[in-house]
Design a protein around this motif. Sequence first.
Motif, short mmCIF file in Angstrom:
data_model
loop_
_atom_site.label_atom_id
_atom_site.label_comp_id
_atom_site.label_asym_id
_atom_site.label_seq_id
_atom_site.Cartn_x
_atom_site.Cartn_y
_atom_site.Cartn_z
N UNK A 177 -23.60 -23.26 -10.89
CA UNK A 177 -24.93 -23.86 -10.95
C UNK A 177 -24.89 -25.24 -11.60
N UNK A 178 -24.14 -25.35 -12.68
CA UNK A 178 -24.04 -26.62 -13.40
C UNK A 178 -23.41 -27.71 -12.53
N UNK A 179 -22.31 -27.38 -11.88
CA UNK A 179 -21.60 -28.37 -11.06
C UNK A 179 -22.44 -28.80 -9.86
N UNK A 180 -23.07 -27.85 -9.19
CA UNK A 180 -23.92 -28.19 -8.04
C UNK A 180 -25.11 -29.02 -8.49
N UNK A 181 -25.70 -28.65 -9.62
CA UNK A 181 -26.86 -29.39 -10.12
C UNK A 181 -26.47 -30.81 -10.52
N UNK A 182 -25.29 -31.00 -11.08
CA UNK A 182 -24.84 -32.34 -11.45
C UNK A 182 -24.75 -33.23 -10.22
N UNK A 183 -24.33 -32.65 -9.10
CA UNK A 183 -24.23 -33.43 -7.86
C UNK A 183 -25.62 -33.73 -7.30
N UNK A 184 -26.52 -32.75 -7.43
CA UNK A 184 -27.83 -32.86 -6.77
C UNK A 184 -28.91 -33.48 -7.63
N UNK A 185 -28.74 -33.50 -8.94
CA UNK A 185 -29.85 -33.79 -9.85
C UNK A 185 -30.47 -35.15 -9.60
N UNK A 186 -29.68 -36.19 -9.47
CA UNK A 186 -30.24 -37.53 -9.33
C UNK A 186 -31.04 -37.65 -8.04
N UNK A 187 -30.46 -37.17 -6.95
CA UNK A 187 -31.14 -37.23 -5.65
C UNK A 187 -32.43 -36.43 -5.66
N UNK A 188 -32.37 -35.23 -6.21
CA UNK A 188 -33.53 -34.35 -6.17
C UNK A 188 -34.64 -34.84 -7.10
N UNK A 189 -34.28 -35.39 -8.25
CA UNK A 189 -35.30 -35.90 -9.15
C UNK A 189 -36.03 -37.08 -8.52
N UNK A 190 -35.30 -37.93 -7.81
CA UNK A 190 -35.94 -39.02 -7.10
C UNK A 190 -36.83 -38.48 -5.99
N UNK A 191 -36.38 -37.41 -5.35
CA UNK A 191 -37.13 -36.82 -4.24
C UNK A 191 -38.45 -36.25 -4.71
N UNK A 192 -38.43 -35.51 -5.80
CA UNK A 192 -39.65 -34.86 -6.28
C UNK A 192 -40.66 -35.88 -6.78
N UNK A 193 -40.19 -37.05 -7.20
CA UNK A 193 -41.11 -38.07 -7.67
C UNK A 193 -41.78 -38.83 -6.53
N UNK A 194 -41.21 -38.76 -5.34
CA UNK A 194 -41.70 -39.57 -4.23
C UNK A 194 -42.41 -38.78 -3.14
N UNK A 195 -41.90 -37.58 -2.82
CA UNK A 195 -42.49 -36.80 -1.74
C UNK A 195 -43.79 -36.14 -2.19
N UNK A 196 -44.78 -36.15 -1.33
CA UNK A 196 -46.03 -35.46 -1.65
C UNK A 196 -45.78 -33.95 -1.71
N UNK A 197 -46.55 -33.30 -2.58
CA UNK A 197 -46.33 -31.89 -2.80
C UNK A 197 -46.60 -31.03 -1.57
N UNK A 198 -47.41 -31.55 -0.62
CA UNK A 198 -47.70 -30.77 0.58
C UNK A 198 -46.44 -30.39 1.35
N UNK A 199 -45.43 -31.26 1.34
CA UNK A 199 -44.20 -30.97 2.08
C UNK A 199 -43.47 -29.78 1.47
N UNK A 200 -43.46 -29.71 0.16
CA UNK A 200 -42.83 -28.57 -0.50
C UNK A 200 -43.66 -27.30 -0.29
N UNK A 201 -44.98 -27.46 -0.26
CA UNK A 201 -45.86 -26.31 0.00
C UNK A 201 -45.59 -25.75 1.40
N UNK A 202 -45.42 -26.62 2.37
CA UNK A 202 -45.15 -26.19 3.74
C UNK A 202 -43.84 -25.40 3.79
#
Length: 267
Positions: free
Chosen positions: A227-252
């Motif tokens: 979990x730690x290793x995968x999160x280290x790879x994904x964290x920067x991309x995903x944090x940028x993603x959650x700040x930019x994408x509207x929540x409706x896409x995640x709801x869908x």
Amino acid sequence: MTDVMKAIILGIIEGLTEFLPVSSTGHLILAGHLLSFEGQTAITFKIVIQLGAVMAVLLLYWKRYLAIGANLIRMDFSPSKGLNVIHMMLAMLPALILYLLFKDTIKSQLFGPIPVLIGLVAGGLLMIIAARSRRTETAETMDRIHYKQAFGIGLFQCLALWPGFSRSGSTISGGLLLGTSQKAAADFTFLISVPVMFGASVLDLYDSRELLDSDDLFLMAIGFMTSFLVAMIAVVTFIKLIKRLRLEWFALYRFVLAGLFYLIVLQ
């Protein structure tokens, strides 16, 4: 499939989903059902490996944690100087108190596929309401969040005790409804995740100490590291993603996942 392979798969799922408002706990419960990895030990395993992903946030925000720690040592809690330990305590205490009071009920009644599917749908509806709400934005950045907003976000975090709601989904939705920007709510959510998840993991390990053996601890270590290793790879991309994408896409996505899992697996 061996238990080691199951631990690795679940660790990957945790690392990929912890930072998105799709409920990492919900994904782990659904995946555990598919992998026939369930029971008290599995519940503790799923909670502990979340700590691996959360540790990635600790590395990302380490300067911020040092600054908060320095202000705590100086007893400097002026809200005009930005986020401090009081903000964090106000956001963490409501869910912590409820968890301590109802943790046995939560584990016995809510850690199953059906409650998760309900949480996915209900949490998705909350996110749509929050994203479409008309509110006056008073906190563009995390440092502009005031104490009342921090406590309100903490109340919304209580919803995340129901697996499937999602901690980040609940708190970001709460932040939007209370007047923060999505970026400010996301940053604040990630910051408070470290003490929240660390405390939950330690508490669950202590409560389950008599049920665990060396093999269980070995699997937890594998899941944690994966979990730690995968999160280290994904964290920067995903944090940028959650700040930019509207929540409706995640709801869908949540609605589609809940529908498919119910139709294909539970029917």
